[in-house]
Design an enzyme around this catalytic site. Structure first.
Site, PDB file in Angstrom:
ATOM      1  N   THR A 140      -1.452  -4.586   5.541  1.00  0.00           N
ATOM      2  CA  THR A 140      -2.518  -5.020   4.652  1.00  0.00           C
ATOM      3  C   THR A 140      -3.091  -6.348   5.128  1.00  0.00           C
ATOM      4  O   THR A 140      -2.367  -7.178   5.662  1.00  0.00           O
ATOM      5  CB  THR A 140      -1.920  -5.216   3.243  1.00  0.00           C
ATOM      6  N   VAL A 181      -2.538   3.307  -6.782  1.00  0.00           N
ATOM      7  CA  VAL A 181      -3.240   2.082  -6.410  1.00  0.00           C
ATOM      8  C   VAL A 181      -2.255   0.926  -6.511  1.00  0.00           C
ATOM      9  O   VAL A 181      -1.513   0.826  -7.493  1.00  0.00           O
ATOM     10  CB  VAL A 181      -4.461   1.832  -7.333  1.00  0.00           C
ATOM     11  N   GLY A 182      -2.239   0.076  -5.508  1.00  0.00           N
ATOM     12  CA  GLY A 182      -1.332  -1.075  -5.506  1.00  0.00           C
ATOM     13  C   GLY A 182      -1.982  -2.320  -6.089  1.00  0.00           C
ATOM     14  O   GLY A 182      -2.959  -2.242  -6.837  1.00  0.00           O
ATOM     15  N   ASP A 183      -1.434  -3.454  -5.736  1.00  0.00           N
ATOM     16  CA  ASP A 183      -1.909  -4.726  -6.295  1.00  0.00           C
ATOM     17  C   ASP A 183      -3.180  -5.242  -5.631  1.00  0.00           C
ATOM     18  O   ASP A 183      -3.938  -5.988  -6.250  1.00  0.00           O
ATOM     19  CB  ASP A 183      -0.820  -5.798  -6.125  1.00  0.00           C
ATOM     20  N   THR A 185       0.306  -9.830  -0.229  1.00  0.00           N
ATOM     21  CA  THR A 185       0.706  -8.619   0.489  1.00  0.00           C
ATOM     22  C   THR A 185       2.178  -8.364   0.226  1.00  0.00           C
ATOM     23  O   THR A 185       2.966  -9.291   0.115  1.00  0.00           O
ATOM     24  CB  THR A 185       0.456  -8.733   2.008  1.00  0.00           C
TER      25      THR A 185
HETATM   26  N1  ASP Z   1       0.357  -4.582  -1.410  1.00  0.00           N
HETATM   27  C1  ASP Z   1      -0.034  -3.370  -0.750  1.00  0.00           C
HETATM   28  C2  ASP Z   1       0.106  -2.213  -1.715  1.00  0.00           C
HETATM   29  O1  ASP Z   1       1.073  -2.171  -2.459  1.00  0.00           O
HETATM   30  C3  ASP Z   1       0.752  -3.060   0.474  1.00  0.00           C
HETATM   31  C4  ASP Z   1       0.936  -4.184   1.466  1.00  0.00           C
HETATM   32  O2  ASP Z   1       0.580  -5.322   1.182  1.00  0.00           O
HETATM   33  O3  ASP Z   1       1.431  -3.926   2.583  1.00  0.00           O
HETATM   34  O4  ASP Z   1      -0.723  -1.344  -1.702  1.00  0.00           O
END
Ligand code: ASP
Length: 313
Positions: free
Chosen positions: A180, A209-211, A231
C-alpha cells in the site's frame, strides 16, 4: 518548512529476505516518488498536489500494491481503494472497490473537487471515473505474476494476508515484499494534506474494504493538528480510528506529532494486534514515520536538507 513523507507499505520486511537487486529497486522507486512530490512543493505547489504527484508514481510502479501491481481478491480480480484529504478546509474524497482506474488517487481527488460527496464505491465510483474522463486501463495492465502466485497459494483458504507479511505464505513471500502507498505533505503556506492508495489485502473477500480509503482510519488531514497516512492490517486500524486518533491526541491532549503517533502505533494499535505503521506531518513541517512491524517502505524530504529513503526498522 516544506516537507513530504511517503510510504510503500509495512509488514514483515526483513533484510535477510531481500535480494540486493530488489532492495535497490524499492529504494529507487521510493526516491523517484519522493522527488516528484517534493518538486511540486519546491515550485510553490499545494500539499494536495504534492501528495498526489508522489502517489501517482508509486501507483504506476508494479512493485507496490496500489494501481498497477495491486493484489488479487478472493475472486481473483483487483479492487482498489484510495482517499485524499486537505487539511486547510477538511475537504476529502475517497473511492473503494474500484477496478480499471489507472490512478485511484486521481479519482479520489476528483470526488473531493468535483462531486458533492466524499465517498463513492464500486460501480458508482467507476461510472464517475468514466464521466470525469479519468484514465482507465485493461485488466492486463494491473496484472503481476508475483501477486498472482501469492494469491494462488491462498485462494482455497479463508486466509487473507497483509501484502508483505508472511504469516501464511512464508515461502512465497520470500523476496516479494510490496505494499500500500501513501503520502503526507506540508506546503510553503503551511497547508497539509494526506492520501493513501491500495489494492488492499491478498485474497480479501469480494467487497472487503480496509482502512486506507476510510477518512479518519487510514487517511486524515487537519491543519490544526496533522496529516496522516496509514498502512497495515486494515481491520484494527478501522477499529482504532487510527489516523484521527493521532489528531485527537494532538488537539485535545496537546501532544506533539511524534508522541501522538507513538501512542497510537505502539500502544493502542499494538494492543489490538494492529500490525503496521503510519507517516505524519504537522503544519510546521515536522514529520514522523513510525511502525510496529519489522519494516516499512518510507521516505522523507524537507527544506532543511533531510532526504532519506529506508525500508527496515
Ligand atoms: N491497510 C491496507 C488494507 O487493509 C493494507 C496495507 O496497508 O498493506 O487494505
Amino acid at each position: 518548512m516544506i516537507t513530504i513523507c511517503i510510504h510503500g507499505g509495512a509488514g514483515t520486511i526483513l533484510k535477510e529476505d531481500m535480494t540486493p537487486e530488489l532492495e535497490k529497486a524499492y529504494l529507487a522507486g521510493l526516491q523517484t516518488a519522493l522527488n516528484a512530490g517534493y518538486a511540486v512543493l519546491e515550485e510553490g505547489g499545494t500539499a494536495v498536489n504534492a501528495v498526489k504527484a508522489a502517489v501517482v508514481v508509486l501507483e504506476d510502479n508494479i512493485l507496490f500494491n496500489a494501481g498497477r501491481g495491486s493484489v488479487f481478491t478472493k475472486k481473483g480480480v483487483q479492487e482498489m481503494d484510495a482517499a485524499i484529504m486537505r487539511g486547510e478546509d477538511l475537504e476529502a474524497g475517497a473511492v473503494c472497490g474500484i477496478r480499471s482506474v489507472r490512478n485511484p488517487v486521481e479519482l479520489a481527488a476528483e470526488v473531493m473537487v468535483n462531486s458533492n460527496h466524499v465517498f463513492l464505491s464500486g460501480k458508482g465510483a467507476n461510472d464517475f471515473a468514466i464521466k470525469q474522463g479519468i484514465k482507465l486501463e485493461p485488466d492486463e495492465y494491473f496484472f503481476s505474476q508475483f501477486r498472482y502466485d501469492q494469491w494462488k497459494s491462498l485462494r482455497d483458504s479463508d486466509n487473507y494476508s497483509l501484502d508483505h507479511t508472511h504469516h501464511h505464505l512464508e515461502e512465497l513471500m520470500k523476496d516479494k515484499k510490496f505494499g500500500t502507498v501513501g503520502a503526507v505533505a506540508c506546503d510553503a503556506n503551511g497547508n497539509i494534506a494526506a492520501c493513501t492508495s491500495t489494492g488492499g489485502m491478498t485474497n480479501k473477500k469480494y467487497g472487503r474494504v480496509g482502512d486506507s480509503p476510510v477518512i479518519g482510519a487510514g487517511t486524515y488531514a487537519n491543519n490544526k493538528t496533522c496529516a496522516i497516512s496509514c498502512t497495515g492490517h486494515g481491520e484494527p486500524f478501522i477499529k482504532a480510528v487510527a489516523a484521527y486518533d493521532v489528531s485527537c491526541l494532538m488537539e485535545y491532549k496537546e501532544m506533539s506529532l511524534k508522541d501522538a503517533m507513538n501512542q497510537t502505533v505502539n500502544v493502542k494499535l499494538k494492543n489490538m494486534d494492529g500490525e503496521g505503521g503510519m507517516i505524519g506531518v504537522d503544519a510546521q513541517g515536522n514529520f514522523s514515520m513510525l511502525f510496529n512491524s519489522a519494516g516499512m517502505y518510507r521516505g522523507v524530504k524537507n527544506s532543511e536538507g533531510v532526504d532519506e529513503v529506508a525500508i527496515y526498522g
